[in-house]
Scaffold this motif. Sequence first.
Motif, PDB file in Angstrom:
ATOM      1  N   HIS A   1       0.827  -1.217   0.000  1.00  0.00           N
ATOM      2  CA  HIS A   1       0.000   0.000   0.000  1.00  0.00           C
ATOM      3  C   HIS A   1       0.855   1.258   0.000  1.00  0.00           C
ATOM      4  CE1 HIS A   1      -3.234  -2.770   0.745  1.00  0.00           C
ATOM      5  NE2 HIS A   1      -2.697  -3.153   1.879  1.00  0.00           N
ATOM      6  N   VAL A   2       2.067   1.179  -0.500  1.00  0.00           N
ATOM      7  CA  VAL A   2       2.941   2.351  -0.609  1.00  0.00           C
ATOM      8  C   VAL A   2       3.500   2.381  -2.025  1.00  0.00           C
ATOM      9  CG1 VAL A   2       5.043   3.487   0.188  1.00  0.00           C
ATOM     10  CG2 VAL A   2       3.559   2.341   1.831  1.00  0.00           C
ATOM     11  N   ASN A   3       3.171   3.401  -2.774  1.00  0.00           N
ATOM     12  CA  ASN A   3       3.717   3.588  -4.112  1.00  0.00           C
ATOM     13  C   ASN A   3       4.840   4.611  -4.019  1.00  0.00           C
ATOM     14  OD1 ASN A   3       1.928   1.833  -5.430  1.00  0.00           O
ATOM     15  ND2 ASN A   3       0.326   3.384  -5.359  1.00  0.00           N
ATOM     16  N   THR A   4       6.057   4.170  -4.230  1.00  0.00           N
ATOM     17  CA  THR A   4       7.235   5.006  -4.041  1.00  0.00           C
ATOM     18  C   THR A   4       7.974   5.179  -5.362  1.00  0.00           C
ATOM     19  OG1 THR A   4       7.474   4.197  -1.779  1.00  0.00           O
ATOM     20  CG2 THR A   4       9.373   5.295  -2.744  1.00  0.00           C
ATOM     21  N   VAL A   5       8.468   6.378  -5.588  1.00  0.00           N
ATOM     22  CA  VAL A   5       9.250   6.685  -6.780  1.00  0.00           C
ATOM     23  C   VAL A   5      10.640   7.113  -6.340  1.00  0.00           C
ATOM     24  CG1 VAL A   5       9.551   8.334  -8.653  1.00  0.00           C
ATOM     25  CG2 VAL A   5       7.353   7.255  -8.313  1.00  0.00           C
ATOM     26  N   ILE A   6      11.665   6.606  -7.008  1.00  0.00           N
ATOM     27  CA  ILE A   6      13.048   6.995  -6.750  1.00  0.00           C
ATOM     28  C   ILE A   6      13.526   7.845  -7.910  1.00  0.00           C
ATOM     29  CG2 ILE A   6      15.400   6.194  -6.376  1.00  0.00           C
ATOM     30  CD1 ILE A   6      14.293   3.649  -5.181  1.00  0.00           C
ATOM     31  N   LEU A   7      13.918   9.072  -7.620  1.00  0.00           N
ATOM     32  CA  LEU A   7      14.472   9.988  -8.614  1.00  0.00           C
ATOM     33  C   LEU A   7      15.960  10.113  -8.346  1.00  0.00           C
ATOM     34  CD1 LEU A   7      11.733  12.799  -8.480  1.00  0.00           C
ATOM     35  CD2 LEU A   7      11.754  10.732  -9.874  1.00  0.00           C
ATOM     36  N   GLY A   8      16.777   9.454  -9.135  1.00  0.00           N
ATOM     37  CA  GLY A   8      18.206   9.444  -8.864  1.00  0.00           C
ATOM     38  C   GLY A   8      19.022   9.406 -10.139  1.00  0.00           C
ATOM     39  N   ALA A   9      20.316   9.116  -9.966  1.00  0.00           N
ATOM     40  CA  ALA A   9      21.252   9.073 -11.088  1.00  0.00           C
ATOM     41  C   ALA A   9      21.815   7.656 -11.224  1.00  0.00           C
ATOM     42  CB  ALA A   9      22.359  10.113 -10.893  1.00  0.00           C
ATOM     43  N   SER A  10      23.089   7.541 -11.618  1.00  0.00           N
ATOM     44  CA  SER A  10      23.660   6.229 -11.939  1.00  0.00           C
ATOM     45  C   SER A  10      23.737   5.313 -10.724  1.00  0.00           C
ATOM     46  CB  SER A  10      25.054   6.421 -12.553  1.00  0.00           C
ATOM     47  OG  SER A  10      25.875   7.190 -11.695  1.00  0.00           O
ATOM     48  N   ASN A  11      24.042   5.847  -9.534  1.00  0.00           N
ATOM     49  CA  ASN A  11      24.113   4.989  -8.357  1.00  0.00           C
ATOM     50  C   ASN A  11      22.749   4.385  -8.035  1.00  0.00           C
ATOM     51  OD1 ASN A  11      26.830   5.083  -7.804  1.00  0.00           O
ATOM     52  ND2 ASN A  11      26.698   6.867  -6.483  1.00  0.00           N
ATOM     53  N   ALA A  12      21.680   5.161  -8.195  1.00  0.00           N
ATOM     54  CA  ALA A  12      20.339   4.628  -7.968  1.00  0.00           C
ATOM     55  C   ALA A  12      19.973   3.590  -9.026  1.00  0.00           C
ATOM     56  CB  ALA A  12      19.323   5.763  -7.959  1.00  0.00           C
ATOM     57  N   ASN A  13      20.499   3.746 -10.224  1.00  0.00           N
ATOM     58  CA  ASN A  13      20.226   2.767 -11.284  1.00  0.00           C
ATOM     59  C   ASN A  13      20.916   1.433 -11.021  1.00  0.00           C
ATOM     60  OD1 ASN A  13      18.376   3.555 -13.188  1.00  0.00           O
ATOM     61  ND2 ASN A  13      19.814   4.749 -14.381  1.00  0.00           N
ATOM     62  N   ARG A  14      21.927   1.432 -10.167  1.00  0.00           N
ATOM     63  CA  ARG A  14      22.648   0.193  -9.875  1.00  0.00           C
ATOM     64  C   ARG A  14      21.940  -0.654  -8.822  1.00  0.00           C
ATOM     65  NH1 ARG A  14      29.126   1.001 -10.467  1.00  0.00           N
ATOM     66  NH2 ARG A  14      29.083   2.292 -12.333  1.00  0.00           N
ATOM     67  N   MET A  15      20.884  -0.134  -8.233  1.00  0.00           N
ATOM     68  CA  MET A  15      20.161  -0.873  -7.201  1.00  0.00           C
ATOM     69  C   MET A  15      19.239  -1.901  -7.845  1.00  0.00           C
ATOM     70  SD  MET A  15      19.312   2.152  -4.441  1.00  0.00           S
ATOM     71  CE  MET A  15      18.096   2.893  -5.516  1.00  0.00           C
ATOM     72  N   GLU A  16      19.241  -3.115  -7.316  1.00  0.00           N
ATOM     73  CA  GLU A  16      18.356  -4.175  -7.798  1.00  0.00           C
ATOM     74  C   GLU A  16      17.078  -4.156  -6.962  1.00  0.00           C
ATOM     75  OE1 GLU A  16      20.363  -7.871  -7.727  1.00  0.00           O
ATOM     76  OE2 GLU A  16      21.967  -7.252  -9.094  1.00  0.00           O
ATOM     77  N   ILE A  17      15.992  -3.709  -7.576  1.00  0.00           N
ATOM     78  CA  ILE A  17      14.718  -3.540  -6.874  1.00  0.00           C
ATOM     79  C   ILE A  17      13.756  -4.601  -7.374  1.00  0.00           C
ATOM     80  CG2 ILE A  17      12.805  -1.966  -6.413  1.00  0.00           C
ATOM     81  CD1 ILE A  17      14.707   0.345  -6.894  1.00  0.00           C
ATOM     82  N   ASN A  18      13.261  -5.418  -6.458  1.00  0.00           N
ATOM     83  CA  ASN A  18      12.346  -6.498  -6.796  1.00  0.00           C
ATOM     84  C   ASN A  18      10.944  -6.262  -6.261  1.00  0.00           C
ATOM     85  OD1 ASN A  18      14.465  -7.994  -8.042  1.00  0.00           O
ATOM     86  ND2 ASN A  18      15.135  -8.699  -6.019  1.00  0.00           N
ATOM     87  N   ASP A  19      10.658  -5.057  -5.827  1.00  0.00           N
ATOM     88  CA  ASP A  19       9.354  -4.706  -5.271  1.00  0.00           C
ATOM     89  C   ASP A  19       8.557  -3.938  -6.303  1.00  0.00           C
ATOM     90  OD1 ASP A  19       7.169  -3.763  -3.782  1.00  0.00           O
ATOM     91  OD2 ASP A  19       8.351  -3.767  -1.929  1.00  0.00           O
ATOM     92  N   ASP A  20       7.364  -4.452  -6.642  1.00  0.00           N
ATOM     93  CA  ASP A  20       6.532  -3.795  -7.654  1.00  0.00           C
ATOM     94  C   ASP A  20       6.007  -2.447  -7.190  1.00  0.00           C
ATOM     95  OD1 ASP A  20       6.905  -5.960  -9.301  1.00  0.00           O
ATOM     96  OD2 ASP A  20       5.068  -6.979  -8.640  1.00  0.00           O
ATOM     97  N   ASN A  21       6.028  -2.183  -5.886  1.00  0.00           N
ATOM     98  CA  ASN A  21       5.521  -0.920  -5.365  1.00  0.00           C
ATOM     99  C   ASN A  21       6.567   0.193  -5.428  1.00  0.00           C
ATOM    100  OD1 ASN A  21       2.828  -1.746  -4.466  1.00  0.00           O
ATOM    101  ND2 ASN A  21       3.951  -3.047  -3.027  1.00  0.00           N
ATOM    102  N   ILE A  22       7.793  -0.138  -5.838  1.00  0.00           N
ATOM    103  CA  ILE A  22       8.854   0.866  -5.930  1.00  0.00           C
ATOM    104  C   ILE A  22       9.179   1.079  -7.401  1.00  0.00           C
ATOM    105  CG2 ILE A  22      11.196   1.480  -5.259  1.00  0.00           C
ATOM    106  CD1 ILE A  22      10.956  -0.408  -2.914  1.00  0.00           C
ATOM    107  N   LEU A  23       9.039   2.299  -7.857  1.00  0.00           N
ATOM    108  CA  LEU A  23       9.325   2.654  -9.243  1.00  0.00           C
ATOM    109  C   LEU A  23      10.640   3.421  -9.297  1.00  0.00           C
ATOM    110  CD1 LEU A  23       5.769   3.865 -10.283  1.00  0.00           C
ATOM    111  CD2 LEU A  23       6.718   1.569 -10.406  1.00  0.00           C
ATOM    112  N   ASN A  24      11.609   2.879  -9.987  1.00  0.00           N
ATOM    113  CA  ASN A  24      12.914   3.518 -10.109  1.00  0.00           C
ATOM    114  C   ASN A  24      12.942   4.325 -11.406  1.00  0.00           C
ATOM    115  OD1 ASN A  24      15.538   4.332  -9.942  1.00  0.00           O
ATOM    116  ND2 ASN A  24      16.407   2.289  -9.682  1.00  0.00           N
ATOM    117  N   ALA A  25      12.798   5.646 -11.278  1.00  0.00           N
ATOM    118  CA  ALA A  25      12.789   6.536 -12.449  1.00  0.00           C
ATOM    119  C   ALA A  25      14.123   7.238 -12.614  1.00  0.00           C
ATOM    120  CB  ALA A  25      11.656   7.550 -12.328  1.00  0.00           C
TER     121      ALA A  25
END
Length: 508
Positions: A290-314
């Motif tokens: 029940h938490v929709n989260t967006v990550i606004l980052g650069a290359s270091n954030a792109n290196r994170m492996e996110i397996n949670d459908d509620n987290i959107l890596n933009a």
Amino acid sequence: MADLLTRPMSVHFYHRFLKGLTHEKLLHAVEQTISREKIKSIQILDKTSVVTVKDENSKTTLLTESIVIDFQTVRFTSVEKNITNVTIKDAPVEMSDEFINTQMIRFGDVMNGSLKRGKIKGTDIENGTRYIAIVNCISTLPLTTNFGRFPVRLFGDNNRTPCFRCGQTDHPSYRCQNRREPIRKCHRCVSLDHMIRDCTATDERKCHFCNEPGHLQRDCTKKQRLDMYGEYADEIDDTNTSACDSAVQQLQQPNESDVNKPTCARENNETPPETQNDGQEASSEDPITHVNTVILGASNANRMEINDDNILNASINGASYCEIDRLIDKAKNMTNETIEKVVVNLGTNDIMSTKNDTDQVTIKIIEALKKVENSFPASSIGLCSIIKRKAKGTRPQAFNDAAVKINSLIKKLCDSRDNLTFVDCYDIMTRDTNPIGAYYDKHDTSGVHVNSTGARKLLGIMQDFMRTSSKVVSNGEDMQTPTNSRKRYLSDKYTPPEAKVNTKTQKI
């Protein structure tokens, strides 16, 4: 060459800053963004590298997404765009190329690696002239401007520079038909209609800098502030307060959108999401629901492996605070749902592009936060601190000093706003004020990129923010909610004090 540059499906970039670039390296980097089947040709020319694709979608992808070659971020531009070549005069030789690129952004999109230094013919001695290429240049360039406190002159092709005699752009000033007619003006009131002998304002002193009466140019406060702060003179408080205090004052002023903005759970005395299950605390192993989260980052954030459908890596490689619009647009294209939390993990590229100028980065953070708040008005924002640069030398040390100052600003901003939470990435990546080498990519010579372990570490502290309503997320310290619901992520700083006491007792 002319036929090549008119192809509608070609993009290119300047590769002067890349040493030993090969077709194989460029192909491998492009394949990270589009598939090999979409590539028609790759050419490495004398100054530029051209990639031709087979469809419009692939071209759009290359223009919007950057690629990484030898740990250098590369952005493509379309060969169809009109390029304006600008000559910069009077800039000090000591002024760095990075600073000039930053100053020229206000006039258009600076092409990567296009800046060159002029030299006396037949020698390696510089003459102070800079040459730079700009895409989407403004219609008319100013004849003079300021780079910080230094005045410079600009000359552009494509009829971008006006004649200072008649104001037209179809000819240079030395070819103007009015060149023999001297510009005559009154040196008392700066009027072009009469000379000083005919001036009626005999008792009025007028400043030649701001054209306001009552003082001379040597006493002009606007000129003094411009010399001190450069182009940000109007945005930085002219008192003796620091840039941090100025930023807090700007963000404390209510916006029109704040009126309809919902208050946070703490103000409404609501139970945080972690304790809504009949007063019982959520388990540390429970997924983020029940938490929709967006990550606004650069290359270091792109290196994170996110397996949670509620987290959107933009996140976008090479992104910075001044490119927050691109990140927001990417996030909104990924989902139409209401975003409850936004994580902003930027700042490294801003410090490097401004050459450690904390005042410029301060302005960028303020403007970016306002855009994030307007784009996600009902969201709680987690503002990440900037991690240290793992490298030796004076430049990395200057970068780290600037990061400490900016992190202090970020902490102060978060303390002043209820919708901002300080996510302390700086502390978890250091031990005894030194960066932990095991978290950084050993192949990255710049010392700013993390490896898979460091990426998991950053993701862990961001997930702490997603699970809690605390104002500070930093290694379990200063938490307003119980820490038992938080996962512990590979850090010896989580050792309970009781365990340390028992260890010492056993040794005795």
